[in-house]
Design a protein around this motif. Sequence first.
Motif, PDB file in Angstrom:
ATOM      1  N   TYR A   1     -14.959   5.829  12.951  1.00 31.91           N
ATOM      2  CA  TYR A   1     -14.484   7.109  12.413  1.00 31.91           C
ATOM      3  C   TYR A   1     -13.921   7.958  13.550  1.00 31.91           C
ATOM      4  CZ  TYR A   1     -18.905   8.738  14.340  1.00 31.91           C
ATOM      5  OH  TYR A   1     -19.945   9.007  15.191  1.00 31.91           O
TER       6      TYR A   1
ATOM      7  N   THR B   1      -5.867  10.989   4.708  1.00 28.48           N
ATOM      8  CA  THR B   1      -6.735  12.089   4.252  1.00 28.48           C
ATOM      9  C   THR B   1      -6.686  13.238   5.261  1.00 28.48           C
ATOM     10  OG1 THR B   1      -8.195  10.450   3.230  1.00 28.48           O
ATOM     11  CG2 THR B   1      -9.065  12.671   3.444  1.00 28.48           C
ATOM     12  N   LEU B   2      -6.643  12.914   6.553  1.00 25.46           N
ATOM     13  CA  LEU B   2      -6.501  13.938   7.597  1.00 25.46           C
ATOM     14  C   LEU B   2      -5.214  14.733   7.389  1.00 25.46           C
ATOM     15  CD1 LEU B   2      -7.015  15.256  10.468  1.00 25.46           C
ATOM     16  CD2 LEU B   2      -5.723  13.336  11.392  1.00 25.46           C
TER      17      LEU B   2
ATOM     18  N   GLY C   1      -8.139   7.036   6.059  1.00 29.19           N
ATOM     19  CA  GLY C   1      -8.708   8.182   6.771  1.00 29.19           C
ATOM     20  C   GLY C   1      -7.646   9.071   7.388  1.00 29.19           C
TER      21      GLY C   1
ATOM     22  N   PHE D   1     -13.322  11.744   9.583  1.00 34.61           N
ATOM     23  CA  PHE D   1     -12.547  10.809   8.773  1.00 34.61           C
ATOM     24  C   PHE D   1     -12.801   9.370   9.222  1.00 34.61           C
ATOM     25  CE2 PHE D   1     -10.348  14.827   9.253  1.00 34.61           C
ATOM     26  CZ  PHE D   1     -10.027  15.177   7.944  1.00 34.61           C
TER      27      PHE D   1
ATOM     28  N   TRP E   1      -5.632  17.089   4.543  1.00 31.06           N
ATOM     29  CA  TRP E   1      -6.545  18.171   4.940  1.00 31.06           C
ATOM     30  C   TRP E   1      -5.812  19.212   5.785  1.00 31.06           C
ATOM     31  CZ3 TRP E   1      -8.816  18.946  10.040  1.00 31.06           C
ATOM     32  CH2 TRP E   1      -9.834  19.915  10.065  1.00 31.06           C
TER      33      TRP E   1
END
Length: 200
Positions: A16, A44-45, A41, A35, A48
């Motif tokens: 991660y 998704t970052l 991941g 993440f 965000w």
Amino acid sequence: MNKFKHFLGIDVSKEYFDAVLILNGAKEKPIHNQFANDSKGVKTLNQWLKKQGATSQQTLVCLEHTGMYGKLIIRYLMGFNYSLWVEMSLKIIRSMGLQRGKNDKIDAERIAIYAMKNQQEAIIYKAPSRTVEKIRNLMSLREKLILTKASLIRNSKEMKSLDPEVSKLSDKFQKQTIKGITSDLKQIEKQLDLFIKEDE
């Protein structure tokens, strides 16, 4: 004049990565998230960051040079048009002085603060050419094979003085492996030469 308004520090590990965002230079209010270190991941970052209002044009992303573990993050964030600063960890440590406490969240925050304080010196990462990337990967493999071969030979020599009988068996079983590694190293050398000749 400073180009960036927001600063993202990333601390990378195998499974991660921790991300700390400083919005509008407000280092007293860092925003933290974690993440998975995979394509999902990093996507998704990106989502965000958009929710936080940190656009790719106004955000400087800084992470330490971590080799393999950071490659995926760098590739994807470049695809999302972020400005990336890949810095040597020693420079970040020296700039921060003696610090108390250490964990991934704290490290990510220190990297974000480093990026904010030193943005004028930021060296924006540029992806190497595909050929350079291939050469780097082959050189890394070559180095591992050389170390493996040296380890096998050293182990065989040490065994001779301890147990000559087992040493003979060891030599017998390792002979083909060492021969194979030697052959592979020659093939890698040839391939490296080809890559260099193909790319002016």
